[in-house]
Design an enzyme around this catalytic site. Sequence first.
Site, short mmCIF file in Angstrom:
data_model
loop_
_atom_site.label_atom_id
_atom_site.label_comp_id
_atom_site.label_asym_id
_atom_site.label_seq_id
_atom_site.Cartn_x
_atom_site.Cartn_y
_atom_site.Cartn_z
N GLU A 47 0.84 -1.20 0.00
CA GLU A 47 0.00 0.00 0.00
C GLU A 47 0.88 1.25 0.00
O GLU A 47 1.93 1.28 0.63
CB GLU A 47 -0.87 -0.02 1.26
CG GLU A 47 -1.68 1.24 1.52
CD GLU A 47 -2.32 1.24 2.90
OE1 GLU A 47 -3.40 1.83 3.04
OE2 GLU A 47 -1.73 0.65 3.83
N ASN A 110 -7.18 5.98 -1.91
CA ASN A 110 -6.09 5.06 -1.63
C ASN A 110 -6.28 3.90 -2.60
O ASN A 110 -7.21 3.10 -2.45
CB ASN A 110 -6.16 4.59 -0.17
CG ASN A 110 -4.93 3.83 0.27
OD1 ASN A 110 -4.21 3.29 -0.55
ND2 ASN A 110 -4.71 3.78 1.57
N LYS A 127 -9.59 1.68 -2.08
CA LYS A 127 -9.79 1.14 -0.73
C LYS A 127 -11.16 1.50 -0.17
O LYS A 127 -11.55 2.67 -0.13
CB LYS A 127 -8.69 1.67 0.18
CG LYS A 127 -8.66 1.08 1.58
CD LYS A 127 -7.42 1.59 2.31
CE LYS A 127 -7.27 1.05 3.72
NZ LYS A 127 -6.02 1.53 4.35
N GLU A 146 -6.56 8.63 7.42
CA GLU A 146 -7.06 8.21 6.11
C GLU A 146 -8.46 8.74 5.83
O GLU A 146 -8.79 9.05 4.69
CB GLU A 146 -7.03 6.68 6.00
CG GLU A 146 -5.63 6.12 5.87
CD GLU A 146 -5.63 4.67 5.45
OE1 GLU A 146 -6.18 4.36 4.37
OE2 GLU A 146 -5.09 3.85 6.20
N CYS A 171 -4.86 -3.03 2.86
CA CYS A 171 -4.64 -2.86 4.30
C CYS A 171 -5.86 -3.21 5.16
O CYS A 171 -6.17 -4.37 5.32
CB CYS A 171 -4.16 -1.44 4.58
SG CYS A 171 -3.33 -1.25 6.19
N ASN A 196 0.19 -1.08 5.26
CA ASN A 196 1.12 -0.36 6.15
C ASN A 196 0.49 -0.43 7.54
O ASN A 196 -0.51 0.26 7.80
CB ASN A 196 1.24 1.12 5.77
CG ASN A 196 2.00 1.38 4.49
OD1 ASN A 196 3.15 1.82 4.51
ND2 ASN A 196 1.35 1.13 3.36
#
Length: 319
Positions: A47, A110, A127, A146, A171, A196
């Site tokens: 990621e 993302n 994501k 995020e 993730c 991550n």
Amino acid sequence: MARFVTIAAGQLGPIARAETRTEVVARLMALMRQARANGCDLIVYPELALTTFFPRWYFEDQAEIDAFFEREMPGAQTQALFDLAREIGIGFYLGYAELTVEAGVARRYNTSILVDKSGAIVAKYRKVHLPGHAEHEPWREFQHLEKRYFEPGSGFGVTNAFGGVMGMAICNDRRWSETYRVMGLQGVEMVMIGYNTPVHNPPAPEHDDLSLFHNHLVMQAGAYQNGTFVVGVAKAGIEEGVDHIGGSCIIAPSGEIVAACTTKGDEIALARCDLDLCNSYKRTTFNFDVHRQPRAYGMIVERKGVTTMADGTQVPTKG
């Protein structure tokens, strides 16, 4: 004839904020060459593989935030990775921050892409499960913003590529059973997940010692319960003072880890995956067409949580 895909989990060590895209791409290319030298068809990167994990920091200047985003893919600095993939005949999964304009509105996601051996993008994923928080929380040792810097994607698709049915997640998606099941219902045979994940969880430090265990637990369960390979690949090590788990691995449809990285630096783990092994699970224990009972699962889509309906209203009280 068996369908074999030889895959590399292309783990990355820390990326410094001062590292240029060109320098990071050179690291990705080095791993790609190693993977191809070992006969790999596909390499999976983490990621946000082109930058430091910037959501750990609070920024107010939008221009400073946008410096972490890619406006096109490939771009001037990432083209070399695509060129190398085409030259040596290997595909790749790449996670990055995407800035795009849709109907005149700037959108930030993302994102991950799947690129085939010709260097062509064959799938894109954004994501869905954005973790963390949207506002600055000064009490934290580091942030997880995020929800501030990205908007969620719309769903989980699959793509026919590399001789099988390929899916992508990123993730936090790996922690949610729905991620795997939606792709499982589409016949997915390999799910690629870049991540991550810090060792320390500020809201729940009691989880810290279990970070790596939980990482493997959710991916192994997702693989077994959906009869699919799962490839989980980390950006690992101490990045800008924050320690991240490694644990990059390749998991078989049995739920067994068949290859894993052993360091927290740039490294590849390799596995030759027979996609037909998925059928041993998809046609027996997890034969969805025979055994699932969707009529019993309505609450999964009707509700968001214990107290909130899917549309954001409160769950009705029983009178």
